[in-house]
Design an enzyme around this catalytic site. Sequence first.
Site, PDB file in Angstrom:
ATOM      1  N   ASP A  50       0.842  -1.194   0.000  1.00 25.29           N
ATOM      2  CA  ASP A  50       0.000   0.000   0.000  1.00 25.29           C
ATOM      3  C   ASP A  50       0.882   1.251   0.000  1.00 25.29           C
ATOM      4  O   ASP A  50       1.716   1.417   0.883  1.00 25.29           O
ATOM      5  CB  ASP A  50      -0.882  -0.006   1.255  1.00 25.29           C
ATOM      6  CG  ASP A  50      -1.840   1.159   1.267  1.00 25.29           C
ATOM      7  OD1 ASP A  50      -2.940   1.018   0.713  1.00 25.29           O
ATOM      8  OD2 ASP A  50      -1.475   2.227   1.813  1.00 25.29           O
ATOM      9  N   TYR A  85       2.809   9.964   0.082  1.00 22.81           N
ATOM     10  CA  TYR A  85       3.869   9.390   0.921  1.00 22.81           C
ATOM     11  C   TYR A  85       5.266   9.686   0.366  1.00 22.81           C
ATOM     12  O   TYR A  85       6.259   9.509   1.063  1.00 22.81           O
ATOM     13  CB  TYR A  85       3.734   7.862   1.038  1.00 22.81           C
ATOM     14  CG  TYR A  85       2.451   7.335   1.643  1.00 22.81           C
ATOM     15  CD1 TYR A  85       1.542   8.172   2.277  1.00 22.81           C
ATOM     16  CD2 TYR A  85       2.157   5.972   1.595  1.00 22.81           C
ATOM     17  CE1 TYR A  85       0.375   7.673   2.818  1.00 22.81           C
ATOM     18  CE2 TYR A  85       0.990   5.457   2.135  1.00 22.81           C
ATOM     19  CZ  TYR A  85       0.103   6.315   2.735  1.00 22.81           C
ATOM     20  OH  TYR A  85      -1.053   5.802   3.266  1.00 22.81           O
ATOM     21  N   LYS A 112      -2.976   6.157  -3.990  1.00 26.79           N
ATOM     22  CA  LYS A 112      -4.078   7.062  -3.640  1.00 26.79           C
ATOM     23  C   LYS A 112      -3.879   8.423  -4.287  1.00 26.79           C
ATOM     24  O   LYS A 112      -2.751   8.917  -4.359  1.00 26.79           O
ATOM     25  CB  LYS A 112      -4.149   7.236  -2.115  1.00 26.79           C
ATOM     26  CG  LYS A 112      -4.090   5.916  -1.368  1.00 26.79           C
ATOM     27  CD  LYS A 112      -4.178   6.044   0.131  1.00 26.79           C
ATOM     28  CE  LYS A 112      -3.854   4.710   0.778  1.00 26.79           C
ATOM     29  NZ  LYS A 112      -2.417   4.486   1.033  1.00 26.79           N
ATOM     30  N   HIS A 153      -7.609   9.679  -1.214  1.00 30.78           N
ATOM     31  CA  HIS A 153      -6.860   9.602   0.049  1.00 30.78           C
ATOM     32  C   HIS A 153      -7.613  10.252   1.217  1.00 30.78           C
ATOM     33  O   HIS A 153      -7.685   9.707   2.309  1.00 30.78           O
ATOM     34  CB  HIS A 153      -5.491  10.274  -0.139  1.00 30.78           C
ATOM     35  CG  HIS A 153      -4.465   9.830   0.834  1.00 30.78           C
ATOM     36  ND1 HIS A 153      -3.125   9.776   0.543  1.00 30.78           N
ATOM     37  CD2 HIS A 153      -4.567   9.420   2.115  1.00 30.78           C
ATOM     38  CE1 HIS A 153      -2.456   9.350   1.598  1.00 30.78           C
ATOM     39  NE2 HIS A 153      -3.317   9.136   2.581  1.00 30.78           N
TER      40      HIS A 153
END
Length: 314
Positions: A49, A54, A84, A115
């Site tokens: 994931d 990120y 996302k 997200h």
Amino acid sequence: MLATKCIKTLTLNTGETIPQLGLGTWQSPEEECYEAVISALSSGYTHIDTARCYGNEAAVGRAIKDFLSQSKTLTRHDLFITTKIWCTEFEDPETALKESLQRLQLDYVNLYLIHWPIPMVGGEGLFPRYEDGRRKLVPFDKFNYIDTYKLMQPLVKKGYTKAIGISNFNIPKIQALLDDKDVTIVPAAIQCELHPYCPQTDLVEFCQSKGIVVEAYSPLGSSGAPLQQEPLIKKLAAKYNVSFACILVSWAIARGTVVLPKSVNADRIQANLKVIDLDKEDVSSISEIYKVTSKRIVYPDWGIDIFTSDARFE
Ligand code: A2P
């Protein structure tokens, strides 16, 4: 007590399966993330994931590519990869996903999630803010998560993602999405903060009743895994002779959710794969810990409380 090495799967409303355990990568910096994904895939994880925000999609992609080039048994089709759309990308999900795919060096992802249910102004970095520090949000009537979701629906037919879904939505927002006449695809999955301090049982049951697979992020309580100090978790770890992480992961699996423990440490990544069958009464007592300690750990400063607000976010 049965220890499961082989990761169970759930079936999404698309008919595809999703491994119930995957590697979380939030707060995994680029280089550590690369090693973490290599460790995970080498240990038997097939589910990773990540997210635009990120900052580690490129590392995830490099690791997948390097791992698969060496693997004698696995191909891309054996992996389940999620990313996302970030809040500043809401008005053009197709471009956003294509850019994510480029960073991931993939032709498609298995799951593409919204997200957070709140758009921010684009073109000014990932966290645009006014001078006074407030995040630059886009007003609900101008553009919102339902508009984005509608633009994401064609991405499935176009083959850029196998499924679409949501993250950090509360029940009113999910209902508003489902009620929209132009929403023709029920989200395949929702990802939310889920652990014994924040079990969100109403939300889990609501989503499961709609056929939406629920995914637990921060299952150990996020940074530093604070749930390892929780007396009941410690007691159960001793009772079953397993780690605290095994108790938390096994509890999430027993609730029928996907669970995404994050780690950048090879030993912990491997250890987090261990799942046991917990006694029913232990599952129930873990689910009651929140009655004593209730807290949400991941709470970005949106300037509005998106978890308790209704379908609109002003
Ligand atoms: P690290 O990446 O150094 O292993 P969550 O999944 O709830 O977000 O929790 C992640 C946090 O827990 C991270 O700080 C991670 O640090 C740590 N962690 C992950 N697995 C374990 C484990 N088995 N034992 C102790 N800490 C862990």
